[in-house]
Design a protein around this motif. Structure first.
Motif, PDB file in Angstrom:
ATOM      1  N   PRO A   1       1.737  11.157   4.748  1.00 54.35           N
ATOM      2  CA  PRO A   1       2.452   9.735   4.936  1.00 54.35           C
ATOM      3  C   PRO A   1       1.934   8.985   5.880  1.00 54.35           C
ATOM      4  O   PRO A   1       1.539  10.030   6.927  1.00 54.35           O
ATOM      5  CB  PRO A   1       3.659  10.784   4.458  1.00 54.35           C
ATOM      6  CG  PRO A   1       3.935  11.386   4.639  1.00 54.35           C
ATOM      7  CD  PRO A   1       2.492  12.042   4.579  1.00 54.35           C
ATOM      8  N   GLU A   2       2.567   8.185   5.558  1.00 53.20           N
ATOM      9  CA  GLU A   2       2.472   6.848   7.161  1.00 53.20           C
ATOM     10  C   GLU A   2       3.057   7.598   8.264  1.00 53.20           C
ATOM     11  O   GLU A   2       4.129   7.715   7.962  1.00 53.20           O
ATOM     12  CB  GLU A   2       2.830   5.389   7.200  1.00 53.20           C
ATOM     13  CG  GLU A   2       2.492   4.264   7.438  1.00 53.20           C
ATOM     14  CD  GLU A   2       3.294   3.380   6.978  1.00 53.20           C
ATOM     15  OE1 GLU A   2       4.242   3.370   5.568  1.00 53.20           O
ATOM     16  OE2 GLU A   2       2.632   2.154   7.669  1.00 53.20           O
ATOM     17  N   ASN A   3       2.620   7.573   9.706  1.00 53.83           N
ATOM     18  CA  ASN A   3       3.460   8.197  10.521  1.00 53.83           C
ATOM     19  C   ASN A   3       3.114   9.896  10.727  1.00 53.83           C
ATOM     20  O   ASN A   3       4.326   9.403  11.988  1.00 53.83           O
ATOM     21  CB  ASN A   3       4.464   7.353  10.777  1.00 53.83           C
ATOM     22  CG  ASN A   3       4.609   5.949  11.169  1.00 53.83           C
ATOM     23  OD1 ASN A   3       3.680   5.344  11.042  1.00 53.83           O
ATOM     24  ND2 ASN A   3       5.465   5.105  10.165  1.00 53.83           N
TER      25      ASN A   3
ATOM     26  N   LEU B   1      -4.190   8.989   2.030  1.00 53.93           N
ATOM     27  CA  LEU B   1      -4.357   9.429   2.907  1.00 53.93           C
ATOM     28  C   LEU B   1      -3.122   7.920   3.394  1.00 53.93           C
ATOM     29  O   LEU B   1      -4.308   6.689   3.106  1.00 53.93           O
ATOM     30  CB  LEU B   1      -5.263   9.884   4.207  1.00 53.93           C
ATOM     31  CG  LEU B   1      -6.325  11.195   3.997  1.00 53.93           C
ATOM     32  CD1 LEU B   1      -7.070  10.852   4.525  1.00 53.93           C
ATOM     33  CD2 LEU B   1      -5.836  11.820   4.392  1.00 53.93           C
ATOM     34  N   ASP B   2      -2.063   7.369   3.892  1.00 53.08           N
ATOM     35  CA  ASP B   2      -1.889   6.330   4.393  1.00 53.08           C
ATOM     36  C   ASP B   2      -1.989   6.122   5.450  1.00 53.08           C
ATOM     37  O   ASP B   2      -1.615   6.514   7.040  1.00 53.08           O
ATOM     38  CB  ASP B   2      -0.349   6.539   3.822  1.00 53.08           C
ATOM     39  CG  ASP B   2       0.527   5.430   3.807  1.00 53.08           C
ATOM     40  OD1 ASP B   2      -0.246   4.091   3.981  1.00 53.08           O
ATOM     41  OD2 ASP B   2       1.368   4.786   3.382  1.00 53.08           O
ATOM     42  N   GLU B   3      -2.580   4.979   5.790  1.00 51.83           N
ATOM     43  CA  GLU B   3      -2.680   5.249   7.437  1.00 51.83           C
ATOM     44  C   GLU B   3      -3.742   6.239   8.474  1.00 51.83           C
ATOM     45  O   GLU B   3      -3.042   6.367   8.826  1.00 51.83           O
ATOM     46  CB  GLU B   3      -2.180   3.923   7.773  1.00 51.83           C
ATOM     47  CG  GLU B   3      -1.412   2.318   7.216  1.00 51.83           C
ATOM     48  CD  GLU B   3      -1.204   1.246   7.864  1.00 51.83           C
ATOM     49  OE1 GLU B   3      -2.551   1.267   9.026  1.00 51.83           O
ATOM     50  OE2 GLU B   3      -1.115   0.364   6.767  1.00 51.83           O
ATOM     51  N   PRO B   4      -4.165   7.101   8.020  1.00 55.36           N
ATOM     52  CA  PRO B   4      -4.964   8.066   8.985  1.00 55.36           C
ATOM     53  C   PRO B   4      -5.096   7.485   9.916  1.00 55.36           C
ATOM     54  O   PRO B   4      -4.300   8.316  11.166  1.00 55.36           O
ATOM     55  CB  PRO B   4      -5.571   8.528   8.225  1.00 55.36           C
ATOM     56  CG  PRO B   4      -6.423   7.348   7.187  1.00 55.36           C
ATOM     57  CD  PRO B   4      -5.133   6.752   7.586  1.00 55.36           C
TER      58      PRO B   4
ATOM     59  N   LYS C   1       0.757  -1.367  -0.152  1.00 57.07           N
ATOM     60  CA  LYS C   1       0.091  -0.083   0.106  1.00 57.07           C
ATOM     61  C   LYS C   1       0.848   1.500  -0.405  1.00 57.07           C
ATOM     62  O   LYS C   1       1.182   1.997  -1.391  1.00 57.07           O
ATOM     63  CB  LYS C   1      -0.804  -0.542   1.391  1.00 57.07           C
ATOM     64  CG  LYS C   1      -1.735  -1.114   1.401  1.00 57.07           C
ATOM     65  CD  LYS C   1      -2.826  -0.643   2.711  1.00 57.07           C
ATOM     66  CE  LYS C   1      -2.349  -1.464   3.779  1.00 57.07           C
ATOM     67  NZ  LYS C   1      -1.514  -2.619   4.494  1.00 57.07           N
ATOM     68  N   SER C   2       1.761   1.194   0.288  1.00 60.86           N
ATOM     69  CA  SER C   2       2.296   2.677   0.707  1.00 60.86           C
ATOM     70  C   SER C   2       3.197   2.752  -0.297  1.00 60.86           C
ATOM     71  O   SER C   2       3.317   4.357  -0.876  1.00 60.86           O
ATOM     72  CB  SER C   2       3.256   2.775   2.105  1.00 60.86           C
ATOM     73  OG  SER C   2       2.416   1.970   3.336  1.00 60.86           O
ATOM     74  N   THR C   3       4.358   2.124  -0.674  1.00 57.45           N
ATOM     75  CA  THR C   3       4.736   1.837  -1.394  1.00 57.45           C
ATOM     76  C   THR C   3       3.765   2.234  -2.940  1.00 57.45           C
ATOM     77  O   THR C   3       4.461   3.453  -3.868  1.00 57.45           O
ATOM     78  CB  THR C   3       5.695   0.199  -2.474  1.00 57.45           C
ATOM     79  OG1 THR C   3       6.080  -0.401  -1.027  1.00 57.45           O
ATOM     80  CG2 THR C   3       6.310   0.497  -3.693  1.00 57.45           C
TER      81      THR C   3
HETATM   82 MG    MG Z   1       2.217   0.930   5.167  1.00 55.04          MG
END
Ligand code: MG
Ligand code: ADP
Lengths: 251, 318
Positions: B80-82, B156-159, B40-42
């Motif tokens: 981004p994630e985090n 939104l990456d893992e909000p 997903k993030s990629t």
């Molecule tokens: Mg990820």
């Protein structure tokens, strides 16, 4: 240009909102004030053919402090962004990587110039207080300023590159310092056994910061060091750009 | 809004995503769902022009992300994630900086930042240092940054990653609200998240797109059947016999007996509600009834079905 200005002013603010910039400028100023007083004392006791400007910027103590300046000013720039992950938010905004590199670079150059100001104020103060016009002439002071700016621009570009290559500030600083020291000592190799006038000696003389600084401190402004330092700066910044863009290459 | 074709990314020999293809239309809220390490993030990093792809192409609002990257990025608000942030800045100062970086000028930037803070409930902490904020508030700052210049598309990456249940609910509400004005692509490994917020789900596993449909269709397509449980005061064989005859019942099984009471679980075809028919049956037979519960199949069932069948395929091909 707008993006450049936005990042440039943000970087300047973050320099001056942490103690780092003040500590660097303060320590560098103190070191030079101490050196200045020592050199004035020595010069007042004996006859020397060299000017006050030449003696200060030719002193090993000066170069020590000078070489420390760059790793400390530049180590944060990209390494911290990579470590914190903020490089991702920065480079996914609609900005060009070259704008980011230039903005961070010139913000650091600005802080560096601020660190030079107290040193040059010493000379002006000295002349104002003692009225000793013979200690140095204005051309030498101007030449020295030009020389320091050129050498500083190249060294900051080197520091920016080191910072872009790692997410560890300490490693960035150490690599930057090592290369600057190597460069510094390289300039002295021409005096060890090389044939005077040989290509090797001339080459080493051409890369020597100390040699260039000596001519500048005598008020001699030549075009060759300009070409040398500016092309070096451009090369290092282009390399920084490539290091940062590497993620976007199709491999 | 997003058009992705055969996107492939290999990290030093390891394929993170493999020929990923999907579209997201204007105004959609799409969930990008997959377990950790699915890619997903990629995918999102490639879409936001942070990483390159090894092969394939993608367009954002009609702009190719490789050849016209700055223009593509002008349409994206990315978290981004985090949620990386400059912790040495104040909230308003940071959002103002981000607004100007994204092209808003002077007063527009200030207004944009203020509006984003209002939307995300940050007005009360606008002059606090980001370093001093809790995780939930930092998440909101990331969200405010993503929408500060009112982009067409939010990625939104893992909000909701790392938030407590209360904060998760608040962020979900916020995302739903934002759906009125933005196209949203939101990645998550939490199923219930997409079920409540998203109109469509794209499921990814081991770098492959496995499905793309509405949550309801996914549940139906996977044939994850609904279940009804009854507890009735009669003999098991009697009630089972009746249930077998009932239309819409796929199977009925005796779960247990508690004294005179019998608990039976009935599997139904998807989207069929037998509760009324069951009630009538009990009245007709004069069997006392003390429980009648229907559980609809969840996306979770569909997801488990999908990821499992893919793993089985893989196991077979090796
Ligand atoms: Mg990820
Ligand atoms: N920088 C990287 N270098 C090598 N492999 C990576 C890198 N980033 C991610 N991966 C690998 O790619 C796969 C997909 O990762 P990622 O996109 O982060 O998954 P997700 O976001 O769905 O959890 C994982 O197997 C991960 O280990």
């Amino acid at each position: 240009m707008r993006v450049f200005y936005v990042i440039f002013s943000k970087e300047l603010r973050s320099f001056f909102s942490s103690p780092l910039a003040y500590v660097v400028i303060g320590l560098f100023g103190l070191l030079n004030a101490w050196l200045f007083v020592s050199i004035v004392t020595v010069m007042s006791m004996s006859v020397t053919p060299r000017s006050l400007v030449y003696n200060l910027f030719d002193s090993g103590w000066f170069w020590m402090g000078f070489c420390f300046l760059f790793p400390v000013l530049t180590m944060r720039l990209f390494a911290e962004e990579q470590k914190m992950g903020t490089l991702e938010t920065l480079l996914t905004a609609p900005v060009r990587t070259i704008q980011v590199v230039m903005a961070k670079y010139f913000a650091t150059v600005t802080v560096y110039l601020a660190a030079l100001v107290p040193v040059f104020l010493l000379f002006l103060l000295f002349r104002g207080v003692t009225g000793q016009a013979e200690a140095f002439h204005g051309g030498a002071l101007f030449g020295a300023a030009v020389g320091l700016i050129l050498i500083g621009m190249a060294n900051i570009a080197l520091g920016v590159l080191c910072s872009a290559m790692t997410s560890n500030q300490i490693i960035a600083a150490m690599v930057c310092f090592a290369v600057i020291m190597l460069h510094y000592f390289l300039g002295f190799f021409q005096y060890f056994g090389g044939m005077p006038g040989s290509l090797m000696t001339a080459g080493l003389g051409y890369v020597s910061n100390v040699d260039h600084m000596r001519s500048f401190s005598e008020g001699l402004i030549d075009s060759r060091p300009f070409i040398y330092y500016l092309s070096f700066t451009a090369l290092l910044l282009a390399m920084t750009h490539h290091v940062l863009e590497f993620r976007r290459w199709r491999v | 809004m997003i058009h992705v074709e055969n996107l492939t990314k290999r990290y030093a020999g390891k394929t993170a995503i493999d020929r990923v293809t999907f579209d997201v239309g204007r105004g959609e809220i799409v969930g990008f769902l997959g377990p950790n390490g699915a890619g997903k993030s990629t995918t999102l990093k490639i879409l936001t022009c942070y990483l390159s792809a090894t092969a394939g192409s993608a367009k954002i609002a009609g702009h190719d992300i490789f050849t016209d990257s700055v223009r593509a990025r002008q349409h994206i608000g990315y978290m981004p994630e985090n949620v990386p942030l400059y912790t040495d800045m104040r909230v308003a100062e940071y959002l103002n900086f981000r607004a100007r970086l994204k092209g808003l000028r002077g007063r527009d930037a200030t207004l944009g930042a203020e509006e984003a803070m209002e939307t995300t409930g940050l007005s009360g902490v606008s002059s606090k240092m980001i370093a001093s904020l809790s995780k939930g508030y930092r998440q909101r700052v990331g969200l405010a940054d993503a929408l500060v210049n009112k982009p067409d598309l939010l990625i939104l990456d893992e909000p909701t990653n790392g938030l407590d249940p209360n904060q998760i609910r608040q962020v979900r509400e916020l995302i739903k609200q934002l759906g009125d004005r933005h196209t949203i692509l939101i990645s998550t490994h939490i199923l219930s998240e997409v079920e409540v917020t998203c109109g469509r789900v794209i499921i990814i596993n081991h770098g492959h797109i496995k499905a793309s449909d509405t949550p309801q269709n996914l549940i139906r397509r996977l044939g994850a059947a609904g279940k009804t449980v009854i507890e009735v005061k009669t003999a098991p064989n009697l009630v089972l016999e009746e249930l077998e005859k009932m239309p819409g019942v796929e199977s009925a099984s005796h779960v247990m007996s508690r004294g005179d009471w019998t608990v039976v679980e009935i599997a139904t075809e998807p989207n069929i509600d037998l509760r009324e028919a069951l009630h009538e049956l009990m009245i007709d037979r004069k069997w006392p009834l003390r429980e009648l519960t229907r559980r609809t199949a969840s996306l979770e069932d569909a997801f488990v079905g999908l990821t499992k069948s893919l793993d089985e395929e893989r196991a077979e091909s090796h």
